[in-house]
Design a protein around this motif. Structure first.
Motif, PDB file in Angstrom:
ATOM      1  N   GLU A  62       0.835  -1.205   0.000  1.00 53.67           N
ATOM      2  CA  GLU A  62       0.000   0.000   0.000  1.00 53.67           C
ATOM      3  C   GLU A  62       0.867   1.251   0.000  1.00 53.67           C
ATOM      4  OE1 GLU A  62      -2.506  -0.317   3.452  1.00 53.67           O
ATOM      5  OE2 GLU A  62      -3.510  -2.114   2.707  1.00 53.67           O
ATOM      6  N   THR A  66       1.053   4.188  -2.883  1.00 52.55           N
ATOM      7  CA  THR A  66       0.845   5.598  -2.556  1.00 52.55           C
ATOM      8  C   THR A  66       2.045   6.438  -2.970  1.00 52.55           C
ATOM      9  OG1 THR A  66      -0.570   4.987  -0.702  1.00 52.55           O
ATOM     10  CG2 THR A  66       0.337   7.204  -0.665  1.00 52.55           C
ATOM     11  N   GLU A  69       2.004   6.988  -6.688  1.00 51.25           N
ATOM     12  CA  GLU A  69       1.007   8.012  -7.034  1.00 51.25           C
ATOM     13  C   GLU A  69       1.511   9.406  -6.689  1.00 51.25           C
ATOM     14  OE1 GLU A  69      -2.450   6.743  -4.873  1.00 51.25           O
ATOM     15  OE2 GLU A  69      -2.868   5.080  -6.258  1.00 51.25           O
ATOM     16  N   ASP A  70       2.129   9.537  -5.517  1.00 47.70           N
ATOM     17  CA  ASP A  70       2.655  10.837  -5.089  1.00 47.70           C
ATOM     18  C   ASP A  70       3.767  11.324  -6.018  1.00 47.70           C
ATOM     19  OD1 ASP A  70       0.878  10.786  -2.986  1.00 47.70           O
ATOM     20  OD2 ASP A  70       2.391  10.296  -1.457  1.00 47.70           O
TER      21      ASP A  70
END
Length: 144
Positions: A62, A66, A69-70
């Motif tokens: 996870e 993330t 994506e960041d």
């Protein structure tokens, strides 16, 4: 012939190995029961450790998603129009945010590992304590 489960610890029956062995002052059944409890405790501790490991791996996945994506969002923001000063300020903000998130993720994962290890160790600690109590009782019975 008995069906094999694949786990040698579950297949082993010490009472068959010992058979009619009689040792004065030694309760073989108590020893066998104690060893079964030891195996059950180790199995439970291993299961908790494994479940903890799985939870940590899921959380790491996870976190990686993330972070990806960041990073994609940050690249988009940094390539947007703006003055060099604005881009430098934006870059500093993004680096600071990424650093803070990384520290929080490391802290969370460390806490998950510590919790998993503590739970497994508590099972083993309790079994060792119980086992020592069982030895005391067995000694007291042998004397009496």
């Amino acid at each position: 012939m008995a069906k094999m489960s694949g786990n040698p610890f579950l297949e082993f029956d010490p009472s068959k190995l010992i058979g009619d062995l009689k040792v004065p002052g030694v309760d073989i059944e108590t020893i066998i029961a104690s060893q079964r409890k030891n195996i059950e405790a180790v199995t439970a501790a291993n299961q908790l450790a494994y479940e903890g490991f799985q939870a940590i791996v899921r959380r790491q996945a996870e976190v990686l998603r993330t972070v990806t994506e960041d990073v994609n969002r940050a690249v988009g923001e940094l390539t947007a129009a703006g003055t060099p000063e604005e881009k430098a300020a934006k870059q500093a903000d993004l680096v600071k945010s990424a650093f803070e998130k990384s520290l929080a993720n490391i802290r969370e994962l460390s806490e998950m590992i510590a919790k998993s290890n503590t739970e497994a160790a508590e099972i083993l600690t309790k079994r060792v304590s119980d086992s020592l109590d069982e030895v005391k009782v067995a000694i007291a019975k042998a004397k009496g």
